[in-house]
Design a protein around this motif. Structure first.
Motif, short mmCIF file in Angstrom:
data_model
loop_
_atom_site.label_atom_id
_atom_site.label_comp_id
_atom_site.label_asym_id
_atom_site.label_seq_id
_atom_site.Cartn_x
_atom_site.Cartn_y
_atom_site.Cartn_z
N TYR A 23 14.40 72.39 16.19
CA TYR A 23 13.11 72.83 15.57
C TYR A 23 12.42 71.46 15.34
CZ TYR A 23 9.38 74.76 12.81
OH TYR A 23 8.28 75.39 12.86
N ARG A 24 13.06 70.47 14.59
CA ARG A 24 12.57 69.15 14.33
C ARG A 24 12.41 68.35 15.80
NH1 ARG A 24 16.39 68.95 10.19
NH2 ARG A 24 17.60 67.69 11.42
N THR A 25 12.83 68.55 16.59
CA THR A 25 12.63 67.78 17.89
C THR A 25 11.60 68.27 18.58
OG1 THR A 25 15.24 67.38 18.26
CG2 THR A 25 13.65 67.13 20.23
N LEU A 26 11.40 69.66 18.79
CA LEU A 26 10.44 70.24 19.32
C LEU A 26 8.89 69.83 18.77
CD1 LEU A 26 11.78 73.81 20.18
CD2 LEU A 26 11.37 71.95 21.74
N ARG A 27 9.04 70.04 17.45
CA ARG A 27 7.86 69.36 16.67
C ARG A 27 7.54 67.93 17.07
NH1 ARG A 27 5.73 72.92 12.89
NH2 ARG A 27 4.95 71.02 11.83
N LYS A 28 8.58 67.12 17.20
CA LYS A 28 8.12 65.68 17.32
C LYS A 28 7.71 65.52 18.63
CE LYS A 28 11.52 63.60 14.51
NZ LYS A 28 12.83 62.92 14.25
N MET A 29 8.19 66.33 19.84
CA MET A 29 7.43 66.31 21.08
C MET A 29 6.05 66.71 20.96
SD MET A 29 10.91 67.77 23.23
CE MET A 29 10.05 67.81 24.66
N ARG A 30 5.83 68.02 20.48
CA ARG A 30 4.46 68.28 20.48
C ARG A 30 3.45 67.17 19.76
NH1 ARG A 30 6.97 73.29 19.91
NH2 ARG A 30 6.83 73.14 17.61
N LYS A 31 4.07 66.88 18.58
CA LYS A 31 3.28 65.59 17.90
C LYS A 31 2.81 64.49 18.82
CE LYS A 31 3.66 62.55 14.10
NZ LYS A 31 4.24 62.05 12.67
N ALA A 32 4.00 64.09 19.74
CA ALA A 32 3.68 62.90 20.71
C ALA A 32 2.65 63.50 21.84
CB ALA A 32 5.14 62.48 21.09
N GLY A 33 2.85 64.75 21.91
CA GLY A 33 1.79 65.14 23.10
C GLY A 33 0.42 65.28 22.57
N ARG A 34 0.28 65.73 21.11
CA ARG A 34 -1.07 65.62 20.89
C ARG A 34 -1.51 64.24 20.76
NH1 ARG A 34 1.05 70.08 17.02
NH2 ARG A 34 0.03 71.88 17.65
N LEU A 35 -0.62 63.37 20.26
CA LEU A 35 -1.29 61.97 20.06
C LEU A 35 -1.58 61.41 21.38
CD1 LEU A 35 -1.32 59.44 18.35
CD2 LEU A 35 1.10 59.12 18.61
N ALA A 36 -1.01 61.79 22.38
CA ALA A 36 -1.42 61.19 23.70
C ALA A 36 -2.81 61.66 24.23
CB ALA A 36 -0.36 61.48 24.83
N ILE A 37 -2.99 62.86 23.99
CA ILE A 37 -4.31 63.65 24.22
C ILE A 37 -5.35 62.89 23.40
CG2 ILE A 37 -5.60 65.49 24.21
CD1 ILE A 37 -3.08 67.29 24.85
N GLY A 38 -5.16 62.69 22.25
CA GLY A 38 -6.12 61.89 21.12
C GLY A 38 -6.36 60.41 21.72
N GLU A 39 -5.29 59.76 22.10
CA GLU A 39 -5.40 58.43 22.66
C GLU A 39 -6.25 58.46 23.99
OE1 GLU A 39 -1.35 57.16 22.72
OE2 GLU A 39 -1.57 56.37 20.70
N TRP A 40 -6.28 59.55 24.70
CA TRP A 40 -7.02 59.49 25.82
C TRP A 40 -8.39 59.94 25.72
CZ3 TRP A 40 -9.55 63.94 27.63
CH2 TRP A 40 -10.28 63.82 28.96
N LEU A 41 -8.70 60.96 24.67
CA LEU A 41 -9.93 61.55 24.29
C LEU A 41 -10.62 60.62 23.75
CD1 LEU A 41 -11.66 63.93 24.65
CD2 LEU A 41 -10.44 64.73 22.41
N MET A 42 -10.31 60.02 22.86
CA MET A 42 -11.54 59.12 21.93
C MET A 42 -12.02 57.78 22.85
SD MET A 42 -11.95 60.29 19.15
CE MET A 42 -12.18 61.59 20.12
N PRO A 43 -11.13 57.14 23.51
CA PRO A 43 -11.77 55.97 24.43
C PRO A 43 -12.67 56.51 25.45
CG PRO A 43 -9.31 55.57 23.93
CD PRO A 43 -9.78 56.93 23.56
N ALA A 44 -12.43 57.74 26.00
CA ALA A 44 -13.07 58.22 27.04
C ALA A 44 -14.42 59.11 26.71
CB ALA A 44 -12.13 59.18 27.89
N GLY A 45 -14.54 59.16 25.64
CA GLY A 45 -15.50 60.09 24.85
C GLY A 45 -16.97 59.54 25.31
#
Length: 228
Positions: A72-94
């Protein structure tokens, strides 16, 4: 709606294809981020039920319980990394997204109710994505709070991604945003709670201001309250 795992993986592979328009990238980012939210809800329920069942069988089920918690912790960490990747793309591309889609185009992709779009005028030039997603929190307003009723809270698939990025920034740059508990800060007067690695919980309550009849006042700092 929860996607099948194979469909979800296929969607993430489409993201890496060259030549995608910013509109398509934004749509995929939103769909993936929404799926992360759905995974959180479904897996949270499944984990809670399985955890309760295994705890009833302790100590004989300890191995299975440890594996369940690890997975369960592993899956949550993976989703956290996925959200972070989207945020890192979205903000500079705004700014680029705003230039290509326009504010109305962004509102269409984010499913923002037309009656809420007037708030976009408060955004500075080239900052419409940041404002609509994070500051105003209007993403999916056409679905969650239609008509003219304001949102009771900020949320949304992309909001969570930007929030993840913000939390990472504040952890890596603890002094960059100033102390919110300092005078004139947004949390001034609120209690501060610190949980240390040894399990000790330290609570620092706001100072007391004592006023005398002669018009003078003095501030008394409270000692931290420590508990376990």
């Amino acid at each position: 709606m929860l996607m099948k795992h194979d469909h979800f993986l296929h969607l993430t592979r489409i993201w890496s294809r060259p030549g995608l328009t910013l509109r398509t990238q934004l749509l995929i980012a939103r769909r993936v981020a929404r799926q992360f939210d759905q995974f959180d809800k479904v897996e949270g329920v499944v984990y809670s039920r399985a955890s309760r069942s295994l705890k009833n069988g302790l100590p004989f089920t300890k191995g299975k319980l440890d594996k369940l918690e690890h997975d369960y912790r592993t899956l949550r960490k993976m989703r956290k990394a996925g959200r972070l990747a989207i945020g890192e793309w979205l903000m500079p591309a705004g700014a680029e997204i705003e230039a290509e889609l326009g504010v109305d185009g962004i509102c269409d992709v984010l499913a923002i109710n037309p009656v809420h779009r007037a708030e976009a005028a408060e955004a500075k030039p080239s900052q419409a994505v940041d404002f609509l997603v994070f500051v105003a929190g209007l993403e999916d307003s056409a679905t969650h709070f239609s008509a003219r009723r304001p949102s009771p809270w900020k949320e949304g698939p992309l909001f969570h991604c930007v929030l993840e990025l913000m939390m990472k920034f504040t952890k890596e740059n603890p002094g960059a945003l100033g102390d919110p508990f300092a005078p004139d800060g947004p949390l001034y007067g609120a209690s501060k709670t610190l949980v240390r690695n040894d399990g000790t919980i330290e609570t620092q309550r706001a100072a007391l201001t004592l006023h005398s009849r002669d018009g003078t006042a003095r501030v008394i700092e409270r000692k931290p309250e420590v508990s376990r």
